[in-house]
Design a protein around this motif. Sequence first.
Motif, short mmCIF file in Angstrom:
data_model
loop_
_atom_site.label_atom_id
_atom_site.label_comp_id
_atom_site.label_asym_id
_atom_site.label_seq_id
_atom_site.Cartn_x
_atom_site.Cartn_y
_atom_site.Cartn_z
N ALA A 156 -1.30 -4.39 11.70
CA ALA A 156 -0.88 -3.08 11.20
C ALA A 156 -1.57 -2.81 9.86
N VAL A 157 -1.83 -1.53 9.63
CA VAL A 157 -2.52 -1.13 8.39
C VAL A 157 -1.65 -0.09 7.69
N SER A 158 -1.50 -0.23 6.37
CA SER A 158 -0.65 0.69 5.61
C SER A 158 -1.23 1.01 4.25
N ALA A 159 -1.04 2.25 3.83
CA ALA A 159 -1.33 2.63 2.44
C ALA A 159 -0.12 2.22 1.60
N VAL A 160 -0.37 1.68 0.42
CA VAL A 160 0.74 1.25 -0.44
C VAL A 160 0.47 1.60 -1.90
N GLY A 161 1.58 1.70 -2.65
CA GLY A 161 1.48 1.73 -4.10
C GLY A 161 1.49 0.30 -4.60
N SER A 162 0.89 0.09 -5.77
CA SER A 162 0.88 -1.25 -6.35
C SER A 162 1.95 -1.37 -7.42
N LEU A 163 2.66 -2.49 -7.38
CA LEU A 163 3.66 -2.80 -8.40
C LEU A 163 3.18 -3.97 -9.26
N ASN A 164 1.93 -4.30 -9.12
CA ASN A 164 1.38 -5.51 -9.73
C ASN A 164 0.05 -5.15 -10.40
N GLU A 165 -0.02 -5.38 -11.70
CA GLU A 165 -1.23 -5.07 -12.50
C GLU A 165 -2.49 -5.61 -11.86
N GLU A 166 -2.36 -6.75 -11.18
CA GLU A 166 -3.57 -7.40 -10.63
C GLU A 166 -4.00 -6.84 -9.28
N LEU A 167 -3.28 -5.83 -8.78
CA LEU A 167 -3.65 -5.24 -7.48
C LEU A 167 -3.99 -3.76 -7.69
N PRO A 168 -5.22 -3.47 -8.05
CA PRO A 168 -5.58 -2.08 -8.40
C PRO A 168 -5.87 -1.24 -7.15
N PRO A 169 -5.90 0.08 -7.29
CA PRO A 169 -6.29 0.94 -6.17
C PRO A 169 -7.63 0.49 -5.58
N GLY A 170 -7.70 0.51 -4.25
CA GLY A 170 -8.91 0.08 -3.55
C GLY A 170 -8.80 -1.35 -3.03
N ARG A 171 -7.84 -2.13 -3.55
CA ARG A 171 -7.71 -3.53 -3.15
C ARG A 171 -7.00 -3.65 -1.79
N ALA A 172 -7.53 -4.53 -0.94
CA ALA A 172 -6.83 -4.89 0.30
C ALA A 172 -5.87 -6.03 -0.02
N VAL A 173 -4.64 -5.91 0.47
CA VAL A 173 -3.61 -6.90 0.16
C VAL A 173 -2.91 -7.31 1.46
N MET A 174 -2.97 -8.61 1.77
CA MET A 174 -2.27 -9.11 2.96
C MET A 174 -0.83 -9.42 2.59
N VAL A 175 0.10 -8.89 3.38
CA VAL A 175 1.53 -9.06 3.09
C VAL A 175 2.04 -10.33 3.76
N GLU A 176 2.88 -11.07 3.00
CA GLU A 176 3.50 -12.27 3.57
C GLU A 176 5.01 -12.08 3.73
N GLN A 177 5.62 -11.34 2.79
CA GLN A 177 7.08 -11.19 2.78
C GLN A 177 7.48 -9.72 2.63
N PHE A 178 8.72 -9.42 2.99
CA PHE A 178 9.24 -8.05 2.90
C PHE A 178 10.58 -8.02 2.18
N ILE A 179 10.83 -6.91 1.49
CA ILE A 179 12.18 -6.54 1.08
C ILE A 179 12.43 -5.20 1.76
N ASP A 180 13.49 -5.16 2.57
CA ASP A 180 13.74 -3.93 3.35
C ASP A 180 14.79 -3.09 2.62
N HIS A 181 14.34 -1.97 2.06
CA HIS A 181 15.23 -1.08 1.32
C HIS A 181 15.34 0.27 2.06
N THR A 182 15.05 0.27 3.37
CA THR A 182 15.18 1.50 4.15
C THR A 182 16.66 1.68 4.51
N LYS A 183 16.98 2.91 4.93
CA LYS A 183 18.40 3.20 5.18
C LYS A 183 18.57 3.87 6.55
N GLY A 184 19.37 3.23 7.40
CA GLY A 184 19.80 3.91 8.62
C GLY A 184 18.75 4.05 9.71
#
Length: 291
Positions: free
Chosen positions: A86-114
Amino acid sequence: MSGEWVIGIIGGSGLYQMDSIEDRQWIEVGSPWGKVSDEILCGRIGNVKVRFLPRHGRGHRIAPGEVDARANIDALKRAGCTDILAVSAVGSLNEELPPGRAVMVEQFIDHTKGRPASFFGSGLVAHVSMADPTCARLSQWCADAVEMAGSDVSVGATYIAIEGPQFSTRAESRLYRQWGADVIGMTAMPEARLAREAELPYALMTLVTDFDGWREDEEPVSVDQVVEQLQKNSDMARKTIEQFVRTLPEHRTPSPIDFALDDAVITAPDKHDKALLDRLDAVAGRLLTGG
Ligand SMILES: CSC[C@H]1O[C@H](OP(=O)(O)O)[C@H](O)[C@@H]1O
Ligand SMILES: Nc1ncnc2[nH]cnc12
């Protein structure tokens, strides 16, 4: 025991087409779970079968909270997928991950509702493990593919999924950083949960478009900013996906995720709900109907 790969690709914001897919045909795949985001583009890259589904539909018609992730995952399973990138656009919450960077996700926090977040329920109760929600081997091969395609990649990130469609307040953005999240998006949950229930190994390649709202002295994220960065990112995403598929091992060896449901169903067989069982024909057919 080894088999063939059938790679499902879920395209996020900015990724609605894949020109590198050969012998291509958009095919409507119905699902008893609801409305699939779009037809699925079926074809191959090299010798590997691929099935491409734009998460928001072509033309980005579907809002994040209205994407029917159950229908999408079920349809990809029906289309024969063995694994999902899966491919997703994301905002960065980490100074070391600037726009344009590809980031592989390992873990999730699910804050969706319903959002409907399971294929199972009363009449057929199941609890799969989500301790390690992404597939390590797919993630590693995808990270390698980013580098082979000539871009930088970071691995091991935590993705927080928010309900949206609004972007976060600055206070929320700061809070999510304290929680240890590295990137923020609106769609990968419950998608990743459902992929696990459907016994589909799932990797998530995110592409950073913005710094969300936590940097006090900067303008917060806006759609203009995201779209401008998406145009730069989508070419890299396409090259990476092609590279990823072309460098997969020739034969697919089984993954433990192929058997995620083995110890998950707790409802006694004589208490199974027939209607639910029928709807699970693709997702859990291997286990429940021997299919
Ligand atoms: C257009 S910015 C917000 C939008 O982009 C992301 O979508 P996706 O994960 O499908 O690339 C984010 O989750 C929001 O839905
Ligand atoms: N800052 C952000 N928040 C949520 N989803 C996003 N998608 C891209 N940028 C985002």
